[in-house]
Design an enzyme around this catalytic site. Sequence first.
Site, PDB file in Angstrom:
ATOM      1  N   ARG A 125     -10.265   5.601  10.463  1.00  0.00           N
ATOM      2  CA  ARG A 125      -8.817   5.451  10.582  1.00  0.00           C
ATOM      3  C   ARG A 125      -8.216   6.395  11.632  1.00  0.00           C
ATOM      4  O   ARG A 125      -7.698   5.953  12.650  1.00  0.00           O
ATOM      5  CB  ARG A 125      -8.147   5.678   9.229  1.00  0.00           C
ATOM      6  CG  ARG A 125      -8.612   4.720   8.128  1.00  0.00           C
ATOM      7  CD  ARG A 125      -8.123   3.318   8.389  1.00  0.00           C
ATOM      8  NE  ARG A 125      -8.539   2.384   7.357  1.00  0.00           N
ATOM      9  CZ  ARG A 125      -7.870   2.130   6.236  1.00  0.00           C
ATOM     10  NH1 ARG A 125      -6.734   2.751   5.986  1.00  0.00           N
ATOM     11  NH2 ARG A 125      -8.322   1.257   5.365  1.00  0.00           N
ATOM     12  N   ARG A 170       0.249  -1.720   7.637  1.00  0.00           N
ATOM     13  CA  ARG A 170       0.797  -0.492   7.035  1.00  0.00           C
ATOM     14  C   ARG A 170       1.757   0.263   7.967  1.00  0.00           C
ATOM     15  O   ARG A 170       2.352   1.261   7.555  1.00  0.00           O
ATOM     16  CB  ARG A 170      -0.347   0.450   6.590  1.00  0.00           C
ATOM     17  CG  ARG A 170      -1.200  -0.113   5.472  1.00  0.00           C
ATOM     18  CD  ARG A 170      -2.027   0.969   4.783  1.00  0.00           C
ATOM     19  NE  ARG A 170      -1.193   1.881   3.995  1.00  0.00           N
ATOM     20  CZ  ARG A 170      -1.643   2.978   3.386  1.00  0.00           C
ATOM     21  NH1 ARG A 170      -2.919   3.307   3.476  1.00  0.00           N
ATOM     22  NH2 ARG A 170      -0.827   3.750   2.698  1.00  0.00           N
ATOM     23  N   HIS A 218     -11.491   7.405   4.368  1.00  0.00           N
ATOM     24  CA  HIS A 218     -10.558   8.521   4.557  1.00  0.00           C
ATOM     25  C   HIS A 218     -11.253   9.800   4.066  1.00  0.00           C
ATOM     26  O   HIS A 218     -11.998   9.757   3.085  1.00  0.00           O
ATOM     27  CB  HIS A 218      -9.301   8.349   3.687  1.00  0.00           C
ATOM     28  CG  HIS A 218      -8.224   7.495   4.275  1.00  0.00           C
ATOM     29  ND1 HIS A 218      -7.437   6.673   3.504  1.00  0.00           N
ATOM     30  CD2 HIS A 218      -7.768   7.369   5.557  1.00  0.00           C
ATOM     31  CE1 HIS A 218      -6.547   6.064   4.280  1.00  0.00           C
ATOM     32  NE2 HIS A 218      -6.730   6.454   5.526  1.00  0.00           N
ATOM     33  N   ASP A 243       0.811  -1.221   0.000  1.00  0.00           N
ATOM     34  CA  ASP A 243       0.000   0.000   0.000  1.00  0.00           C
ATOM     35  C   ASP A 243       0.852   1.283   0.000  1.00  0.00           C
ATOM     36  O   ASP A 243       0.309   2.374   0.089  1.00  0.00           O
ATOM     37  CB  ASP A 243      -0.920   0.028   1.232  1.00  0.00           C
ATOM     38  CG  ASP A 243      -2.259  -0.666   0.983  1.00  0.00           C
ATOM     39  OD1 ASP A 243      -2.659  -0.789  -0.196  1.00  0.00           O
ATOM     40  OD2 ASP A 243      -2.899  -1.074   1.977  1.00  0.00           O
ATOM     41  N   CYS A 258      -4.897   9.763  -3.215  1.00  0.00           N
ATOM     42  CA  CYS A 258      -4.212   8.825  -2.323  1.00  0.00           C
ATOM     43  C   CYS A 258      -2.764   8.604  -2.757  1.00  0.00           C
ATOM     44  O   CYS A 258      -1.899   8.335  -1.919  1.00  0.00           O
ATOM     45  CB  CYS A 258      -4.925   7.475  -2.321  1.00  0.00           C
ATOM     46  SG  CYS A 258      -6.648   7.555  -1.873  1.00  0.00           S
TER      47      CYS A 258
HETATM   48  N1  ARG Z   1      -5.342   0.162   0.831  1.00  0.00           N
HETATM   49  C1  ARG Z   1      -5.116   1.442   1.444  1.00  0.00           C
HETATM   50  C2  ARG Z   1      -5.764   1.468   2.813  1.00  0.00           C
HETATM   51  O1  ARG Z   1      -6.843   0.959   2.956  1.00  0.00           O
HETATM   52  C3  ARG Z   1      -5.636   2.549   0.597  1.00  0.00           C
HETATM   53  C4  ARG Z   1      -5.264   3.911   1.089  1.00  0.00           C
HETATM   54  C5  ARG Z   1      -5.858   5.009   0.275  1.00  0.00           C
HETATM   55  N2  ARG Z   1      -5.303   6.250   0.641  1.00  0.00           N
HETATM   56  C6  ARG Z   1      -5.976   7.386   0.816  1.00  0.00           C
HETATM   57  N3  ARG Z   1      -5.315   8.475   1.017  1.00  0.00           N
HETATM   58  N4  ARG Z   1      -7.283   7.392   0.873  1.00  0.00           N
HETATM   59  O2  ARG Z   1      -5.219   1.984   3.770  1.00  0.00           O
END
Ligand code: ARG
Length: 282
Positions: free
Chosen positions: A152, A105, A181, A80, A275
């Site tokens: 998140r 991550r 996000h 990612d 992203c």
């Molecule tokens: N697979 C990543 C996650 O779920 C995607 C992140 C996307 N990034 C963003 N800035 N929205 O964390």
Amino acid sequence: MEKHRSSPAAAPATRSPGRRTYLMCRPAYYAVEYAINPWMDTTAPVDATLACTQWEALADAYTALGHEVVRIEPEPGLPDMVYSANGAFVVDGIAYGASFRYPERRPEADAHEKWYRTSGWKYAEPEFINEGEGDFTYLPGRELILAGWGFRTDARAHAEAADVFGRPVVSLRLVDPRYYHLDTALAPLDDERIAYYPEAFAPGSRLLLERLFPDAVIADAEDAAGFGLNFVSDGRNVVINAEASGFAKKLRDAGYETVPVDLSELKKGGGSVKCCTAELRR
Ligand code: ARG
């Protein structure tokens, strides 16, 4: 590069674009090996080579618009890492570091910390979980930070960011797991104006957005699902996922020029233009 012009009848965007600096990470090790958002399907095939081609086209689009693209080296085992927006949030030359929600991550934060420290940025260590520019954005004309929470970023990180930058932070609660996000549901069009998808926000946050941004460009369910809100604007040119052609038309009608880029492979990881782009504000 394909560039769509707004119709002459549309009001011109207020600001001429200054040169931006964007941090990007080539998807050399891109894959969908775990699922931490509803877009990720570990059983669906992912083409990392195509992802790299699409990503290069995004970098080229920025360069063609006169912006600077700087790169952070991708690391094996961090599929990612292409979503470089999540590595930090940068305003006034200060990078407020990320602290990722999911263990998969977490090592990305260290890679970004190292990059920011060795590239001459001030680095503010985070105490609370936050996913960088994924959940924070900045409107220079209003001197306002907008921040998302609910999936998140820990809401306590909003107060932390207010301290780090000495600027007010507007806390917005996200309620739709597909728009986990802030940058999947809202984006600045220029120094003062935003576009957003109201249904992604809790009622109180929607009211706040309506009051603060009566001139916002409003997205519908289809616009949001095509990752139309996950765009990058320099105040005049909006680089946007090609799938969101209907929303691009709305932005042209609002006076912006749109640059469509096809990021279909990166969408499989739950991200698009924004992203993949961290804006470095000096
Ligand atoms: N697979 C990543 C996650 O779920 C995607 C992140 C996307 N990034 C963003 N800035 N929205 O964390």
